[in-house]
Design a protein around this motif. Structure first.
Motif, PDB file in Angstrom:
ATOM      1  N   GLY A  39       0.695  -1.140   0.068  1.00  8.68           N
ATOM      2  CA  GLY A  39       0.083  -0.030   0.149  1.00  8.68           C
ATOM      3  C   GLY A  39       0.729   1.383   0.018  1.00  8.68           C
ATOM      4  O   GLY A  39       0.320   2.311   0.144  1.00  8.68           O
ATOM      5  N   TYR A  40       2.205   1.262  -0.167  1.00 13.26           N
ATOM      6  CA  TYR A  40       3.020   2.246   0.112  1.00 13.26           C
ATOM      7  C   TYR A  40       2.857   3.135  -1.332  1.00 13.26           C
ATOM      8  O   TYR A  40       2.986   4.210  -1.611  1.00 13.26           O
ATOM      9  CB  TYR A  40       4.163   2.017   0.054  1.00 13.26           C
ATOM     10  CG  TYR A  40       5.381   3.014   0.328  1.00 13.26           C
ATOM     11  CD1 TYR A  40       6.264   3.140  -0.455  1.00 13.26           C
ATOM     12  CD2 TYR A  40       5.202   4.178   1.170  1.00 13.26           C
ATOM     13  CE1 TYR A  40       7.214   4.315  -0.262  1.00 13.26           C
ATOM     14  CE2 TYR A  40       5.940   5.178   1.609  1.00 13.26           C
ATOM     15  CZ  TYR A  40       7.115   5.247   0.527  1.00 13.26           C
ATOM     16  OH  TYR A  40       7.993   6.392   0.817  1.00 13.26           O
ATOM     17  N   ALA A  41       2.857   2.314  -2.477  1.00  9.77           N
ATOM     18  CA  ALA A  41       2.796   2.799  -3.882  1.00  9.77           C
ATOM     19  C   ALA A  41       1.369   2.837  -4.320  1.00  9.77           C
ATOM     20  O   ALA A  41       0.969   1.664  -4.186  1.00  9.77           O
ATOM     21  CB  ALA A  41       3.689   2.394  -4.823  1.00  9.77           C
ATOM     22  N   PRO A  42       0.949   3.960  -5.146  1.00  6.03           N
ATOM     23  CA  PRO A  42      -0.560   3.750  -5.562  1.00  6.03           C
ATOM     24  C   PRO A  42      -0.667   3.027  -6.865  1.00  6.03           C
ATOM     25  O   PRO A  42      -1.817   2.479  -7.144  1.00  6.03           O
ATOM     26  CB  PRO A  42      -1.140   5.209  -5.677  1.00  6.03           C
ATOM     27  CG  PRO A  42       0.070   5.893  -5.828  1.00  6.03           C
ATOM     28  CD  PRO A  42       1.374   5.119  -5.038  1.00  6.03           C
ATOM     29  N   VAL A  43       0.412   2.725  -7.564  1.00  2.40           N
ATOM     30  CA  VAL A  43       0.394   2.127  -9.083  1.00  2.40           C
ATOM     31  C   VAL A  43       1.502   0.883  -8.808  1.00  2.40           C
ATOM     32  O   VAL A  43       2.613   1.108  -8.130  1.00  2.40           O
ATOM     33  CB  VAL A  43       0.725   3.054 -10.064  1.00  2.40           C
ATOM     34  CG1 VAL A  43      -0.655   3.902 -10.109  1.00  2.40           C
ATOM     35  CG2 VAL A  43       1.952   3.921 -10.076  1.00  2.40           C
ATOM     36  N   LEU A  45       4.758  -0.522 -10.744  1.00  2.00           N
ATOM     37  CA  LEU A  45       5.880   0.044 -11.711  1.00  2.00           C
ATOM     38  C   LEU A  45       6.501  -1.222 -12.336  1.00  2.00           C
ATOM     39  O   LEU A  45       6.673  -2.133 -11.609  1.00  2.00           O
ATOM     40  CB  LEU A  45       6.445   1.046 -11.047  1.00  2.00           C
ATOM     41  CG  LEU A  45       5.924   2.456 -10.541  1.00  2.00           C
ATOM     42  CD1 LEU A  45       6.907   3.223  -9.874  1.00  2.00           C
ATOM     43  CD2 LEU A  45       5.280   3.179 -11.429  1.00  2.00           C
ATOM     44  N   ASP A  82       0.831  13.725 -13.251  1.00  2.00           N
ATOM     45  CA  ASP A  82       1.126  12.407 -12.487  1.00  2.00           C
ATOM     46  C   ASP A  82       2.134  11.796 -12.940  1.00  2.00           C
ATOM     47  O   ASP A  82       2.849  11.123 -12.407  1.00  2.00           O
ATOM     48  CB  ASP A  82      -0.076  11.679 -12.909  1.00  2.00           C
ATOM     49  CG  ASP A  82      -1.376  12.312 -12.177  1.00  2.00           C
ATOM     50  OD1 ASP A  82      -2.515  11.791 -12.606  1.00  2.00           O
ATOM     51  OD2 ASP A  82      -1.475  13.046 -11.275  1.00  2.00           O
ATOM     52  N   ASN A  85       5.147  13.219 -11.452  1.00  2.00           N
ATOM     53  CA  ASN A  85       5.373  12.815 -10.154  1.00  2.00           C
ATOM     54  C   ASN A  85       6.035  11.520 -10.028  1.00  2.00           C
ATOM     55  O   ASN A  85       6.812  11.234  -9.153  1.00  2.00           O
ATOM     56  CB  ASN A  85       3.853  13.090  -9.553  1.00  2.00           C
ATOM     57  CG  ASN A  85       3.325  14.082  -9.214  1.00  2.00           C
ATOM     58  OD1 ASN A  85       4.250  15.144  -8.974  1.00  2.00           O
ATOM     59  ND2 ASN A  85       2.037  14.436  -9.440  1.00  2.00           N
ATOM     60  N   ILE A  86       5.611  10.513 -10.814  1.00  2.00           N
ATOM     61  CA  ILE A  86       6.279   9.349 -10.829  1.00  2.00           C
ATOM     62  C   ILE A  86       7.668   9.284 -11.111  1.00  2.00           C
ATOM     63  O   ILE A  86       8.370   8.829 -10.394  1.00  2.00           O
ATOM     64  CB  ILE A  86       5.561   8.376 -11.722  1.00  2.00           C
ATOM     65  CG1 ILE A  86       4.186   8.102 -11.241  1.00  2.00           C
ATOM     66  CG2 ILE A  86       6.357   6.868 -11.684  1.00  2.00           C
ATOM     67  CD1 ILE A  86       3.298   7.052 -12.137  1.00  2.00           C
ATOM     68  N   ASN A  88       9.493  11.979 -10.735  1.00  2.00           N
ATOM     69  CA  ASN A  88      10.194  12.734  -9.642  1.00  2.00           C
ATOM     70  C   ASN A  88      10.585  11.534  -8.629  1.00  2.00           C
ATOM     71  O   ASN A  88      11.716  11.784  -7.658  1.00  2.00           O
ATOM     72  CB  ASN A  88       9.579  13.917  -9.322  1.00  2.00           C
ATOM     73  CG  ASN A  88       9.779  15.023  -9.784  1.00  2.00           C
ATOM     74  OD1 ASN A  88      10.650  15.130 -10.905  1.00  2.00           O
ATOM     75  ND2 ASN A  88       8.743  15.996 -10.090  1.00  2.00           N
ATOM     76  N   VAL A  89       9.439  10.835  -8.109  1.00  2.00           N
ATOM     77  CA  VAL A  89       9.715   9.679  -7.044  1.00  2.00           C
ATOM     78  C   VAL A  89      11.108   8.916  -7.577  1.00  2.00           C
ATOM     79  O   VAL A  89      11.986   8.698  -6.682  1.00  2.00           O
ATOM     80  CB  VAL A  89       8.571   8.720  -7.058  1.00  2.00           C
ATOM     81  CG1 VAL A  89       8.916   7.626  -6.032  1.00  2.00           C
ATOM     82  CG2 VAL A  89       7.623   9.614  -6.297  1.00  2.00           C
ATOM     83  N   LEU A  91      13.626   9.892  -9.509  1.00  2.00           N
ATOM     84  CA  LEU A  91      14.975  10.616  -9.510  1.00  2.00           C
ATOM     85  C   LEU A  91      15.120  11.163  -8.113  1.00  2.00           C
ATOM     86  O   LEU A  91      16.313  11.379  -7.912  1.00  2.00           O
ATOM     87  CB  LEU A  91      14.492  11.903 -10.288  1.00  2.00           C
ATOM     88  CG  LEU A  91      14.266  11.631 -11.898  1.00  2.00           C
ATOM     89  CD1 LEU A  91      13.748  12.866 -12.518  1.00  2.00           C
ATOM     90  CD2 LEU A  91      15.554  10.981 -12.479  1.00  2.00           C
ATOM     91  N   ALA A  92      14.205  11.087  -7.413  1.00  2.00           N
ATOM     92  CA  ALA A  92      14.809  11.570  -5.826  1.00  2.00           C
ATOM     93  C   ALA A  92      15.461  10.495  -5.038  1.00  2.00           C
ATOM     94  O   ALA A  92      16.341  10.884  -4.031  1.00  2.00           O
ATOM     95  CB  ALA A  92      13.275  11.795  -4.931  1.00  2.00           C
TER      96      ALA A  92
END
Lengths: 133, 81
Positions: A39-43, A45, A82, A85-86, A88-89, A91-92
């Motif tokens: 449940g940490y990530a909504p999609v 990958l 969106d 956003n993905i 950036n997650v 690249l962070a």
């Protein structure tokens, strides 16, 4: 003119890089699935290797297949925001980005499973070279 | 063409063997060609249009929404309320 030893070392390094790239993809996909299950990530990958963007080449870029493509299974078309956003997650995560660059990737690509739109980033801009944490 | 080639063989067993082999090769050829055509069609249908995102745009979105799943989910919920 490279010596035989240099040539042999390069061949061995090439095989090691191929192995490291495969294990990176497998490790990323497993972590992404676990993050979704918990449940940490909504999609979900899913990463794979792609051709990449030839305009993003850098010193460590591989000759072929320099793209790290991520497909986001959302079930609906994601907006550009969106998708960014993905991206950036990903690249962070500095260690991941540096590992990608060192393994010869130069392009990060993110797209969803619905629609034909995606975003590309030049990985070299995000490695903060010369900076020590 | 197949009949002309088979008539070169003197024994029926030879002709049967080479006839079956030719049949298998041609079948494989057409099957592989159809699969390659379908794969190409599928690749063209799913071709993605890429948008190049600059670092400035990426940083702007990161400042607005954050760059971890928790902040993104929080901002998405705020938008949906």
């Amino acid at each position: 003119m490279p010596s035989l030893v240099d040539l042999w070392t390069r061949i061995i390094e090439w095989f090691h890089d191929r192995r490291d790239r495969s294990s990176l993809i497998l490790g990323f996909n497993k972590s992404a699935k676990d993050a979704f299950i918990n449940g940490y990530a909504p999609v979900i990958l899913e990463a794979r290797i792609s051709k990449g963007n030839k305009n993003y080449k850098h010193r460590f870029s591989s000759l072929f297949n320099t793209g790290f493509r991520i497909k986001a299974y959302s079930g609906f078309a994601l907006s550009k925001n969106d998708t960014i956003n993905i991206g950036n997650v990903i690249l962070a995560n500095q260690p991941l980005v540096r590992r990608l660059v060192v393994l010869g990737f130069d392009t990060l690509e993110v797209h969803c499973d619905v629609g034909n739109q995606g975003c590309q980033w030049q990985l070299h801009d995000y490695i903060q070279i010369g900076q020590v944490e | 063409m197949l009949i002309i080639i088979l008539s070169k063989y003197q024994s029926a067993a030879d002709a049967a063997f080479w006839g079956i082999l030719q049949g298998v090769v041609f079948t494989l050829f057409f099957v592989v060609r159809a699969r390659l055509k379908n794969a190409r069609k599928k690749r063209l249908q799913n071709k993605v249009e890429w948008d190049e995102v600059s670092k400035d745009e990426s940083d702007r979105v990161a400042n607005e929404n954050g760059s971890d799943w928790d902040s993104i989910k929080k901002n998405n919920n705020k938008d949906n309320v």
